[in-house]
Structures are given as C-alpha cells and as structure tokens.
Write a protein that holds these residues in place. Structure first.
Motif, PDB file in Angstrom:
ATOM      1  N   UNK A 136       8.619 -11.983 -89.425  1.00 25.32           N
ATOM      2  CA  UNK A 136       7.625 -12.779 -88.675  1.00 25.32           C
ATOM      3  C   UNK A 136       6.622 -11.895 -87.919  1.00 25.32           C
ATOM      4  N   UNK A 137       7.066 -10.836 -87.205  1.00 29.32           N
ATOM      5  CA  UNK A 137       6.072 -10.005 -86.504  1.00 29.32           C
ATOM      6  C   UNK A 137       5.122  -9.295 -87.469  1.00 29.32           C
ATOM      7  N   UNK A 138       5.646  -8.904 -88.636  1.00 29.17           N
ATOM      8  CA  UNK A 138       4.776  -8.212 -89.606  1.00 29.17           C
ATOM      9  C   UNK A 138       3.715  -9.172 -90.135  1.00 29.17           C
ATOM     10  N   UNK A 139       4.140 -10.388 -90.445  1.00 27.01           N
ATOM     11  CA  UNK A 139       3.185 -11.377 -90.954  1.00 27.01           C
ATOM     12  C   UNK A 139       2.161 -11.718 -89.864  1.00 27.01           C
ATOM     13  N   UNK A 140       2.645 -11.894 -88.650  1.00 31.95           N
ATOM     14  CA  UNK A 140       1.722 -12.208 -87.546  1.00 31.95           C
ATOM     15  C   UNK A 140       0.683 -11.094 -87.385  1.00 31.95           C
ATOM     16  N   UNK A 141       1.173  -9.848 -87.365  1.00 36.39           N
ATOM     17  CA  UNK A 141       0.269  -8.701 -87.197  1.00 36.39           C
ATOM     18  C   UNK A 141      -0.806  -8.683 -88.245  1.00 36.39           C
ATOM     19  N   UNK A 142      -0.431  -8.961 -89.480  1.00 39.03           N
ATOM     20  CA  UNK A 142      -1.436  -8.915 -90.539  1.00 39.03           C
ATOM     21  C   UNK A 142      -2.432 -10.057 -90.401  1.00 39.03           C
ATOM     22  N   UNK A 143      -1.918 -11.261 -90.098  1.00 41.84           N
ATOM     23  CA  UNK A 143      -2.813 -12.427 -90.034  1.00 41.84           C
ATOM     24  C   UNK A 143      -3.791 -12.328 -88.869  1.00 41.84           C
ATOM     25  N   UNK A 144      -3.365 -11.682 -87.773  1.00 42.54           N
ATOM     26  CA  UNK A 144      -4.193 -11.687 -86.566  1.00 42.54           C
ATOM     27  C   UNK A 144      -4.793 -10.316 -86.243  1.00 42.54           C
ATOM     28  N   UNK A 145      -4.595  -9.326 -87.114  1.00 42.13           N
ATOM     29  CA  UNK A 145      -5.232  -8.022 -86.899  1.00 42.13           C
ATOM     30  C   UNK A 145      -6.736  -8.226 -86.875  1.00 42.13           C
ATOM     31  N   UNK A 146      -7.400  -7.525 -85.969  1.00 40.90           N
ATOM     32  CA  UNK A 146      -8.863  -7.621 -85.876  1.00 40.90           C
ATOM     33  C   UNK A 146      -9.297  -9.073 -85.644  1.00 40.90           C
TER      34      UNK A 146
ATOM     35  N   UNK B 281       1.136  -7.352-103.039  1.00 40.50           N
ATOM     36  CA  UNK B 281       2.078  -6.697-102.121  1.00 40.50           C
ATOM     37  C   UNK B 281       3.427  -7.394-102.169  1.00 40.50           C
ATOM     38  N   UNK B 282       4.486  -6.603-101.952  1.00 37.91           N
ATOM     39  CA  UNK B 282       5.833  -7.148-101.809  1.00 37.91           C
ATOM     40  C   UNK B 282       6.386  -6.658-100.473  1.00 37.91           C
ATOM     41  N   UNK B 283       6.801  -7.612 -99.641  1.00 40.40           N
ATOM     42  CA  UNK B 283       7.345  -7.321 -98.309  1.00 40.40           C
ATOM     43  C   UNK B 283       6.407  -6.501 -97.434  1.00 40.40           C
ATOM     44  N   UNK B 284       5.133  -6.648 -97.664  1.00 44.96           N
ATOM     45  CA  UNK B 284       4.071  -6.077 -96.835  1.00 44.96           C
ATOM     46  C   UNK B 284       2.799  -6.787 -97.263  1.00 44.96           C
ATOM     47  N   UNK B 285       1.731  -6.561 -96.503  1.00 47.14           N
ATOM     48  CA  UNK B 285       0.456  -7.175 -96.891  1.00 47.14           C
ATOM     49  C   UNK B 285      -0.671  -6.314 -96.368  1.00 47.14           C
ATOM     50  N   UNK B 286      -1.580  -5.915 -97.276  1.00 42.68           N
ATOM     51  CA  UNK B 286      -2.808  -5.220 -96.892  1.00 42.68           C
ATOM     52  C   UNK B 286      -2.582  -4.084 -95.909  1.00 42.68           C
ATOM     53  N   UNK B 287      -1.968  -3.033 -96.389  1.00 43.97           N
ATOM     54  CA  UNK B 287      -1.814  -1.823 -95.581  1.00 43.97           C
ATOM     55  C   UNK B 287      -3.210  -1.214 -95.373  1.00 43.97           C
ATOM     56  N   UNK B 288      -3.430  -0.362 -94.350  1.00 43.71           N
ATOM     57  CA  UNK B 288      -4.770   0.199 -94.113  1.00 43.71           C
ATOM     58  C   UNK B 288      -5.293   0.917 -95.357  1.00 43.71           C
TER      59      UNK B 288
END
Ligand code: NDP
Length: 473
Positions: free
Chosen positions: A260-270, A426-433
């Motif tokens: 959940x924190x990883x998904x949140x971070x990606x969705x709300x980054x920037x 991506x698998x178990x991650x999304x849009x790394x830098x």
C-alpha cells in the motif's frame, strides 16, 4: 524582481517583453521570463543551424568530454537549480534536488556512451555497416511536471548524437531551464543549445519552423496531435511522449501492508503529475477493503505544503488549469455516485493550487476520473473478481503508457503484466525513476518513439546504411 534571459548563440538574448512566473503555492512572483517573438525564434534556429554545420556534429569524443563537463557543472549548481525548481514547479525541495541529480545521472550516462560499430553483413571483402549521423537542429518541447528531468531525457541523447537544439520549456516552468542553460553556455560551442520561452503560440511556431528538422514533445495527447499535424507538411521526425492512464492490478495474494505505501507513493509522487503514475487501481475484491482503508490512512497523514517547507511530502499542483481539472473530475465522480473518502480540498491559509490527496471509490470504469487522465492527486480504487477481467478493463483505455501487476506469485504476475497494452510494464513496482540505460515510450494515445538508452539515441540519429566493396584492385 529578477528577470531571466533566453540563451541564443551562446549569449543572453535581450527580451522586448517579459511575463511573471508565479509560485504555485503562494501565487507570489518568483521571477520574470522573456516572451519570445517570432524574430527571437528565427535567431535561435539560425544559431542552432549554424552550430549544426560546425565541427560539433562530427566529433563524438569532443562532445562526450563537453557533456561530462556539463554534468559536473550542473552538480556544482544543483542547490540553486533545485531551489528555483521547487519554487516555480511547487514540488518539495528534496524532490527538486532528486530531479537535478537524475539529470546529472542521465547526462553522465551519455558522456560515457561509446558508439558501437554495427555491422549488418560481412562477406569476404564486402561489408555493410550502419553509420549514425545527427538529424540537425531539433526542437525540444518540455512540460511543467518534471521540467529538468524530462528536458535531460531529450537533451542528453540529442547532444550525444551531434544535434543542436532549440528548447521550449512550459510557460509556467521556464526559470530552472533558463538558469541551467546559462550555466552551460561557456562549456558548449555557441548555438548548440538555444531557448525560447513564452505563454502564447511559440511552441507551435517552433514546430512549424523550416529550420527545425525534428521535434521531441512531451505533453498532452491533444497537443501531441497538433504537433503531428504541424510537422506533416515538412515530414518532420517526431518523438511524442504523451499522457497515460496507467492501471495497477493488485492480485488476491498480494501483501496489502507491504505494497500500500509503495502504491500510494507512486500515485501521489509529484502531486500525481507524472505521466506514468498509477492513475487507476484495480484491487481483487477479497482484499479490497483492507487496501482501501490503508490508502485512506496514508492520505490522511500525508503532509501537504509549499515545496520549501522542510516537512512537505506533497506540494501544490503546478497551475490553476490543472487544479481545476482534477477538482472537476472529483465533482463528477461524486455526481456519479462515487465516494471521496479523504482529500480533494484546498490547503487552508494558501492562495495557491493545493488539493489534498484524494482516495475515491464506488465509481465505474465509465466515470471520467477512471477514463480520463487526472494528472493530479486523486486515485480511483476499483474492485475486480478475476485477473482476466482486470486485464481487460486495464486495456480498455485509449492510453498505452505503463501498467503493473502486484502479486507474491511472480511468474503469474509476469504473465499478466505481459498482456497489458502498454509499453512500460512492471511487476511489484511501478514507474521507477528514469534509468538512462532503459528505453521509455508509449503506444496508442500515449505516443510513439523511445527516450533513453540506445533506442533513445536512435530517435535523435539518422541511421545510414554504408555498403562497402573493399576488394578493389
Ligand atoms: P500541453 O500539452 O497543452 O502543453 C505542453 C507544451 O506544449 C507547452 O509548453 C505548450 O506551450 C506547448 N504547446 C501548446 N500547443 C502547442 C502546439 N500547437 N505546438 C507545439 N507546442 C504547443 O499541456 P498542458 O500544460 O496544457 O497540460 C494539459 C494536460 O497535459 C495535463 O492535464 C496532462 O494530462 C498532460 N500532460 C502530460 C505530461 C506528460 O508528462 N506526458 C506533462 C504535462 C501535461 P505554449 O502554450 O507556450 O505553446
């Protein structure tokens, strides 16, 4: 009030008019930027065309040495660049520093990149080689979400390949670009990089200019279509990195607390202003409630504020139009029976374009916030029953930028991710830098062409086929 200047032929260009660039958190004026005229654009293109005919185009070792110096210079100036970036874009200072560091990494990769010999055929005394040549003067049109990282995704391979450039930053974020180009002016030959800025039609004029042979554009799909139309009469080469509506699919065996924190971070980054952010979250019905609760909890404690506040995790949206767009999608979701569990409201005490992170459910795939690109801090969460159904729904989109599958069964997740109609999977991650070695691109309404890696070089090169008979007497 400080005024920034365009760079043309290695020197600051005088400006007949300027406009205010505002801090999106406070609406205070940060500085003024030039309004480029058509004459200014002609001068920038002429300077780039002249530099394209010089030794710059034919000397890769010299170019690589200069790119290395540029990377070093940006590193030295990173504190002042990050400060201006945070103020004009709105992102937290730490994120702005990270963006400058990313741009150094991208430039360093190309400064070290060799040209490989590519032989297509070798038969006795005959051989066929691929040789690269620069395209000439290319136009780089850069958006406001990642003004420097996206600039460098284009600029570094364009320069590596021997092109010269005219850069047009977005109207709301020209300052860091102008500062960065000014800092590089004494390293590069005059005319290799040039800039134009403004709030009006200068982007279209750049695309239509006869002296521009290729355009690399990142922005909305609608504007991408106009760029393609304007380029058609001259058959210009194009790279179009357009919007996305990335789906993330969370399978029934996923570990909610972990992801959940990883998904949140990606969705709300920037503040969600990222072309490859998670914009639709599909969660298996058996774990839907705990996932929703966890996301709501994180959103509730997310620290929203001006980018220069030390504890800010999320800044404002960059501009009023974008804030109004996201708010309109939230209002529409409610009108369609949706629930906003948390967020969506402005930040008390600030005149700027804030919206607190919003988690939305009880919406169908036909709702605007699911169908359209929100490009902001609002995430729709949708239940599904089977992976086949989730993939079908993820693919039922005009966009095709990225997508991810989250599961403890990695092989099943790889299989599912491979079936997504998108380029960046991506698998178990999304849009790394952005990773300089790995290409990034889109399909469908997300555009075409690739940035970064070897494929990114191809997009800025003419590849010629050299047929040689070496067996002459
Ligand atoms: P646009 O795509 O409209 O504009 C982006 C850039 O294109 C600006 O610098 C603009 O400058 C220029 N431009 C506009 N019209 C033309 C034209 N006809 N020819 C050439 N250049 C042109 O983005 P917006 O800022 O309006 O954002 C709208 C939406 O775009 C967002 O909601 C988001 O969905 C998407 N977007 C996607 C991004 C991504 O990373 N893929 C980044 C930013 C936005 P000017 O007006 O001065 O010509």
């Amino acid at each position: 009030m400080e005024t920034y200047f365009n760079l043309v032929s290695g020197a600051s260009a005088s400006a007949s008019d300027v406009y205010d660039v505002k801090d999106p958190a406070t609406l205070d004026i940060v500085a003024r930027a030039p309004v480029s005229t058509i004459d200014d654009l002609d001068a920038a293109v002429a300077a780039a065309n002249a530099a394209a005919r010089g030794s710059w185009a034919n000397d890769l070792p010299a170019r690589k040495a200069m790119l290395a110096q540029c990377a070093h210079r940006i590193e030295v100036c990173s504190a002042e660049l990050a400060h201006v970036l945070s103020r004009e874009q709105g992102k937290p200072l730490a994120a702005a520093k990270g963006e400058i560091a990313t741009s150094v990494r991208l430039l360093t990769y190309y400064a070290q990149k060799d040209q490989r010999r590519e032989t297509l055929r070798q038969r006795s005394s005959e051989y066929v080689d691929v040789v690269r040549a620069p395209i000439g003067t290319v136009g780089l049109i850069v958006p406001w979400n990642y003004p420097i990282a996206i600039l460098m995704m284009k600029l570094a391979p364009a320069l590596w390949a021997g092109n010269t450039v005219v850069i047009k930053p977005a109207p709301s974020t020209p300052l860091t670009t102008l500062m960065l180009c000014a800092r590089l002016a004494d390293i590069l030959p005059a005319g290799v990089i040039n800039t134009v800025t403004g709030e009006g039609d200068i982007g279209q004029a750049l695309v239509e200019h006869a002296g521009i042979l290729k355009v690399s554009f990142t922005g909305s799909t609608q504007t991408g279509i106009r760029v393609m139309e304007s380029s058609a009469p001259m058959l210009k080469r194009l790279t179009l990195e357009l919007g996305g509506n990335d789906a993330a699919i969370v399978c029934r065996d996923a570990n909610v607390a972990d992801i959940a924190p990883k998904i949140f971070n990606n969705a709300f980054a920037n503040a969600g202003q990222l072309c490859c952010a998670i914009k639709r979250l599909y969660v298996h019905r058996s774990i839907f409630d705990p996932m929703l609760e966890r996301l709501i909890e994180i959103a509730r404690h997310w620290r929203v504020g001006p980018g220069l506040n030390w504890d800010t995790q999320m800044g404002p949206l960059n501009n009023r139009a974008q804030r109004d767009h996201v708010r309109a999608l939230l209002d529409d979701a409610v009108a369609q029976g949706g629930t906003i569990h948390v967020g969506g409201e402005p930040l008390d005490g600030y005149a700027g374009h804030f919206l607190k992170p919003a988690i939305v459910s009880d919406v169908s795939d036909a709702t605007r916030i699911v169908k359209e690109e929100q490009f902001g801090p609002a995430l729709p969460v949708l239940p599904f029953d089977t992976v086949d159904e989730a993939i079908y729904r993820a693919n039922a989109s005009e966009f095709g930028l990225g997508g991810s599958v989250w599961s403890t069964d990695v092989s099943a997740a790889v299989d599912a991710a491979s079936r997504l109609e998108a380029v960046n999977l991506y698998v178990n991650q999304h849009a790394v830098p952005p990773d300089p070695e790995l290409p990034f691109g889109g399909m469908k309404a997300s555009g075409f062409g690739y940035e970064l890696g070897e494929w990114g070089c191809d997009d800025f090169s003419i590849r010629k086929v050299l047929n040689v008979n070496a067996g002459v007497e």
